[in-house]
Design an enzyme around this catalytic site. Sequence first.
Site, PDB file in Angstrom:
ATOM      1  N   GLU A  35       6.878   3.648   7.402  1.00 44.08           N
ATOM      2  CA  GLU A  35       8.221   4.206   7.350  1.00 44.08           C
ATOM      3  C   GLU A  35       8.077   5.610   6.764  1.00 44.08           C
ATOM      4  O   GLU A  35       7.493   5.760   5.686  1.00 44.08           O
ATOM      5  CB  GLU A  35       9.120   3.348   6.447  1.00 44.08           C
ATOM      6  CG  GLU A  35      10.532   3.870   6.459  1.00 44.08           C
ATOM      7  CD  GLU A  35      11.501   3.066   5.591  1.00 44.08           C
ATOM      8  OE1 GLU A  35      11.122   2.002   5.091  1.00 44.08           O
ATOM      9  OE2 GLU A  35      12.631   3.547   5.431  1.00 44.08           O
ATOM     10  N   ARG A 262      -1.019  -7.750   0.255  1.00 41.54           N
ATOM     11  CA  ARG A 262      -0.938  -6.349  -0.124  1.00 41.54           C
ATOM     12  C   ARG A 262      -2.132  -5.942  -0.955  1.00 41.54           C
ATOM     13  O   ARG A 262      -2.604  -6.729  -1.763  1.00 41.54           O
ATOM     14  CB  ARG A 262       0.264  -6.164  -1.055  1.00 41.54           C
ATOM     15  CG  ARG A 262       1.353  -5.472  -0.463  1.00 41.54           C
ATOM     16  CD  ARG A 262       2.603  -5.498  -1.276  1.00 41.54           C
ATOM     17  NE  ARG A 262       3.573  -5.158  -0.292  1.00 41.54           N
ATOM     18  CZ  ARG A 262       3.938  -3.885  -0.026  1.00 41.54           C
ATOM     19  NH1 ARG A 262       3.525  -2.894  -0.748  1.00 41.54           N
ATOM     20  NH2 ARG A 262       4.758  -3.627   0.951  1.00 41.54           N
ATOM     21  N   LYS A 272       6.511   3.059  -2.865  1.00 44.32           N
ATOM     22  CA  LYS A 272       6.920   4.437  -2.587  1.00 44.32           C
ATOM     23  C   LYS A 272       8.150   4.823  -3.387  1.00 44.32           C
ATOM     24  O   LYS A 272       8.300   5.969  -3.775  1.00 44.32           O
ATOM     25  CB  LYS A 272       7.209   4.588  -1.088  1.00 44.32           C
ATOM     26  CG  LYS A 272       5.942   4.823  -0.290  1.00 44.32           C
ATOM     27  CD  LYS A 272       6.255   5.093   1.154  1.00 44.32           C
ATOM     28  CE  LYS A 272       6.494   3.815   1.894  1.00 44.32           C
ATOM     29  NZ  LYS A 272       6.609   4.000   3.354  1.00 44.32           N
TER      30      LYS A 272
HETATM   31  P1  ATP Z   1       6.077   0.569  -0.135  1.00 46.76           P
HETATM   32  O1  ATP Z   1       6.445  -0.715  -0.770  1.00 46.76           O
HETATM   33  O2  ATP Z   1       4.979   1.292  -0.811  1.00 46.76           O
HETATM   34  O3  ATP Z   1       7.249   1.450   0.134  1.00 46.76           O
HETATM   35  P2  ATP Z   1       6.144  -0.247   2.537  1.00 46.76           P
HETATM   36  O4  ATP Z   1       5.636  -1.554   2.959  1.00 46.76           O
HETATM   37  O5  ATP Z   1       7.593  -0.116   2.492  1.00 46.76           O
HETATM   38  O6  ATP Z   1       5.434   0.161   1.203  1.00 46.76           O
HETATM   39  P3  ATP Z   1       5.602   1.045   4.962  1.00 46.76           P
HETATM   40  O7  ATP Z   1       5.613   2.484   5.279  1.00 46.76           O
HETATM   41  O8  ATP Z   1       6.631   0.183   5.570  1.00 46.76           O
HETATM   42  O9  ATP Z   1       5.612   0.920   3.396  1.00 46.76           O
HETATM   43  O10 ATP Z   1       4.164   0.465   5.265  1.00 46.76           O
HETATM   44  C1  ATP Z   1       3.448   0.700   6.463  1.00 46.76           C
HETATM   45  C2  ATP Z   1       2.431  -0.390   6.635  1.00 46.76           C
HETATM   46  O11 ATP Z   1       1.539  -0.394   5.524  1.00 46.76           O
HETATM   47  C3  ATP Z   1       3.091  -1.744   6.670  1.00 46.76           C
HETATM   48  O12 ATP Z   1       2.472  -2.514   7.686  1.00 46.76           O
HETATM   49  C4  ATP Z   1       2.840  -2.298   5.314  1.00 46.76           C
HETATM   50  O13 ATP Z   1       2.772  -3.700   5.345  1.00 46.76           O
HETATM   51  C5  ATP Z   1       1.499  -1.672   4.940  1.00 46.76           C
HETATM   52  N1  ATP Z   1       1.375  -1.559   3.495  1.00 46.76           N
HETATM   53  C6  ATP Z   1       2.212  -0.961   2.633  1.00 46.76           C
HETATM   54  N2  ATP Z   1       1.803  -1.101   1.373  1.00 46.76           N
HETATM   55  C7  ATP Z   1       0.651  -1.812   1.426  1.00 46.76           C
HETATM   56  C8  ATP Z   1      -0.271  -2.293   0.456  1.00 46.76           C
HETATM   57  N3  ATP Z   1      -0.071  -2.074  -0.841  1.00 46.76           N
HETATM   58  N4  ATP Z   1      -1.343  -2.978   0.874  1.00 46.76           N
HETATM   59  C9  ATP Z   1      -1.534  -3.191   2.181  1.00 46.76           C
HETATM   60  N5  ATP Z   1      -0.717  -2.779   3.142  1.00 46.76           N
HETATM   61  C10 ATP Z   1       0.373  -2.091   2.782  1.00 46.76           C
HETATM   62 MG    MG Z   2       8.294  -1.102   4.729  1.00 42.80          MG
END
Ligand code: ATP
Ligand code: MG
Length: 564
Positions: A35, A262, A272
């Site tokens: 995102e 994660r 984020k």
């Molecule tokens: P955040 O909680 O940091 O905002 P998010 O999941 O909302 O993370 P996205 O941009 O939606 O962030 O993530 C893009 C991809 O990266 C998704 O498939 C998500 O599952 C993966 N991802 C995000 N954070 C992690 C993590 N800590 N470990 C592994 N994969 C991750």
């Molecule tokens: Mg997300």
Amino acid sequence: MSEEKKSLNFLEQIIEEDLATGLAKNKLRFRFPPEPNGYLHIGHAASICLNFGLGETYNAPVNLRFDDTNPAKEEQEYVDAIKKDIQWLGFKWDKELYSSDYFQQLYDWAILLINKEKAYVDNQSSAQIAEQKGTPTESGSNSPFRNQTIEENLALFEKMKNGDFEEGSHVLRAKIDMKSTNMLMRDPIIYRVLKESHHRTGNDWNIYPMYDWAHGESDYIEQISHSICTLEFKHHRELYDWFLDQIYDPKNLRPKQREFARRNLSYTVMSKRKLLQLVEENMVSGWDDPRMPTISGLRRRGYTAKSIRNFSETAGISKRDNVVDIALLEFHIKNELNKTAPRVMAVLNPVKVIITNYPERKEEILIAENNPEDENAGSREVSFSREIYIEKEDFREQANKKFFRLKLDKEVRLKNAYIIKANSVVKDNNGEITEIHCTYDEDSKSGSGSEASKRKVKGTIHWVSIKHAIQAEVRLYDRLFTDEAPDSHKDKDFKEFINPDSLKIIKKAFIEPSLKSSKIGDTMQFQRIGYFNVDTDSTSENLVFNRTVPLRDSWAKKEQKNHN
Ligand code: ATP
Ligand code: MG
């Protein structure tokens, strides 16, 4: 793959099973779906290395899909930063795609759901909707709008789309089962009214799809074979499948959602939202502050793409939540830089040494090995003269036997140079030592082959010639948090655990002249101190170095072994 005899992780096992039970290899397709609401962090790197790694293993395309369904938080700046980081990590996506490109298709499918009596417009408040939702142990109750006619729903949805309703007043919900044991199946929201301008579609839309609706259907549009996400989406899988059921045509491939844990790292936060707080509240200098766990922060700190990929590989993927020790990340960069980073001398906290028996005007050029771990690294010239700087910590007037550095009446070797002995000190009115007067053993020059050059003294210290040294700024970075899990404390905000000593700036460090032409991004080892790189703030007039990671191993012992 199998030739390599690498043990398969559980996702590779799933893929192998699918291939064995009829999925054509050329149907494999993956995606990484960030995102664009922030910069990528080391957790994302796990997902990037996983998805693009599968692409490499199976020679399958990997899409970069921006999951941009929440216009309030998304920006072009983030899109650009994300692309830069993935490329820097060394991966190539097949197509650059945006969920927002599918807004029309998603809308048309929503109409289809309404026509199938699988969706309805609810005009209750979010509080009322929540109240009817029930609890995990109690069924929910049906919305009074659940049985509106198709025509009523179509008309209301049209109005939602046209902007006739206020935000929060109407939502489109899937009609599933208010009694489901999975709360997410209790008539989830698929569209909400949002009068925000979108970074790509501008003001075209007054309604935006929810994650669950957009994600699975986007996977279907792109014909992603394995949609890999993190564990918190496990309960969403049932909904993912339900949404696919509504539109799936058996002529096409049916995507499959699978989950992994994660990546969590000790001594940092990774959401984020929290990283954005650090940026907005000026607790760091920006998303790429070298203390941030972002890819851009790590890059600026001196981490290489290879070290991050190696770290991801070693940390592996898991089915259960776990925390990886930040020391593992530090190990990977140290291990790499040990082999690649040229050794140089820099004095961060200087005190002047005068070698009283060294001729006043004499200057010498000494030869120093660039990297004892790399025989092809060659050597460089280092100037020596009568007055040098050493580290204040490397001298004591008196010290016990375990102090292997310079003390009065004792000898120490100057790295790449001579053995010196301290004879006396000069102090200022406050009792601070301002000069150390030493004598040197003229025959003890390193590498000269003489008897004296082989003489064993207990310690070796680094130095720079005052006349030749360059003044530079050195930024000593340390971990950003003092707590292993700063965001795990119920009664305390994660920001309470910020390490007050996470950055120490030294404005007047002295570095050897060979570093004069250093370029931004260059990495090096300041001998006996740590690995450093040249910061993006660096200019030819004001060189700025960042400490990537300190050398914690007993340099002195190893150094003696390698000496001469
Ligand atoms: P955040 O909680 O940091 O905002 P998010 O999941 O909302 O993370 P996205 O941009 O939606 O962030 O993530 C893009 C991809 O990266 C998704 O498939 C998500 O599952 C993966 N991802 C995000 N954070 C992690 C993590 N800590 N470990 C592994 N994969 C991750
Ligand atoms: Mg997300």
